[in-house]
Write an enzyme that holds these catalytic residues in place. Structure first.
Site, PDB file in Angstrom:
ATOM      1  CG  ASP A 122       4.443  29.990  26.513  1.00 38.23           C
ATOM      2  OD1 ASP A 122       5.320  30.871  26.600  1.00 38.23           O
ATOM      3  OD2 ASP A 122       4.722  28.791  26.377  1.00 38.23           O
ATOM      4  CG  ASN A 172       5.943  31.773  29.775  1.00 35.29           C
ATOM      5  OD1 ASN A 172       6.727  32.174  28.914  1.00 35.29           O
ATOM      6  ND2 ASN A 172       5.841  30.492  30.097  1.00 35.29           N
ATOM      7  CD  GLU A 212       8.630  31.415  24.321  1.00 36.94           C
ATOM      8  OE1 GLU A 212       8.496  32.604  23.933  1.00 36.94           O
ATOM      9  OE2 GLU A 212       7.911  30.928  25.208  1.00 36.94           O
TER      10      GLU A 212
END
Length: 289
Positions: free
Chosen positions: A193, A143, A15
């Site tokens: 995301d 997100n 991430e």
């Protein structure tokens, strides 16, 4: 066709990629690690932490990092960090998630439940010149935090709702009015995301469960995509000459059969794009822009 950056590194939950000083930085949230690698194949650097870290922004001389308990000033040269402000330090059930700097020098960060991503656990914050302020609660999985080129519009997603929202911002980057739906992913394969905005104001959105990054124009319509060899795509970032899109991925939650079918899951992919990105803004830590 996408290349792989630092193929020796595989993240359970990759991430928060960000390009700074000629290198890509990214996290393995569940592994509690930060990585850094240049595009020339040199040996990556790895920092191991004792709590979950998930997102970063650029500051003079280093990075601002978000963890499950605080925002930190981090010096990559020495590996040292200093706490700037607490972030839900009194809530052990939550952690930080997606985050990004805005065009006015602020840093936005979302929080979510570690094991149960329900709306009651998630929130969206903005750190601006030394002050952390909660902007919104009731977000299960925050997100897709990113910002229009002129800084007057922000974006965020609740992955659990399958929607990206757009939010008008004032001259100092604070929200005005209420957010509105920008794009609904209910009929799309994969949920929104992480996201990043290119020079034309289009969003490149990673699709968790969708094996690709989708480009959404400022009117919310899709016009391009990059297919990738992993299902759980997590976050994009522009790097190098800003015509290179780096994208993190994850193998978290995949059983043995699925992992065998996706040997590249958890790696960082890189692909050329026609429209360049924008440099990540600097975060203002105090009253200095």
């Amino acid at each position: 066709m996408a290349d792989i950056l630092a193929p020796e590194i595989v993240s359970e939950l990759g991430e928060g990629p960000i390009w700074s000083d000629g290198r890509l930085y990214w996290f393995d949230i569940l592994g509690k690690r930060l990585f850094s690698a240049p595009p020339d194949g040199a040996v990556p650097r790895i920092w191991q932490f004792d709590e979950h870290f998930s997102a970063a922004g650029r500051i003079p001389g280093g990075l601002i990092l978000a963890s499950e308990t605080a925002l930190w000033r981090f010096d990559p040269e020495t590996g040292t960090k200093a706490r700037l402000v607490a972030l839900e330090a009194d809530r052990p059930e939550t952690r930080s998630n997606d985050g990004r700097a805005d065009r006015q020098g602020g840093f936005w960060i979302g929080t979510m439940g570690k094991t149960a991503p329900i709306p009651e656990n998630g929130a969206l914050y903005r750190y601006y010149r030394g002050e952390l302020r909660r902007l919104r609660s009731g977000i299960a999985i925050p997100n897709a935090i990113c910002f229009a080129p002129d800084g007057r519009r922000g974006y965020f997603a609740d992955t659990r709702q399958d929607r990206i929202f757009t939010w008008p911002l004032d001259a100092e980057g604070w929200p005005e009015a209420e957010p509105e739906v920008f794009h609904d992913f209910a009929a799309v394969d994969g949920g929104p995301d992480g996201a990043v905005v290119d020079a034309e104001g289009a969003l490149w959105v990673a699709l968790w469960g969708g094996s690709r990054v989708l480009r959404l124009r400022p009117d919310g319509s899709a016009d391009a995509e990059i297919a990738l060899p992993a299902s759980q795509i997590t976050c994009p970032a522009f790097g190098g000459d800003l015509r290179r899109l780096y994208v993190t991925s994850a193998w978290a939650g995949l059983d043995a059969g699925a992992r065998a079918a996706e040997p590249e899951a958890g790696r960082v992919f890189a692909a050329k794009v026609a429209v360049p990105g924008l440099p990540e803004p600097m975060v203002a830590l105090d009253g200095t822009p």
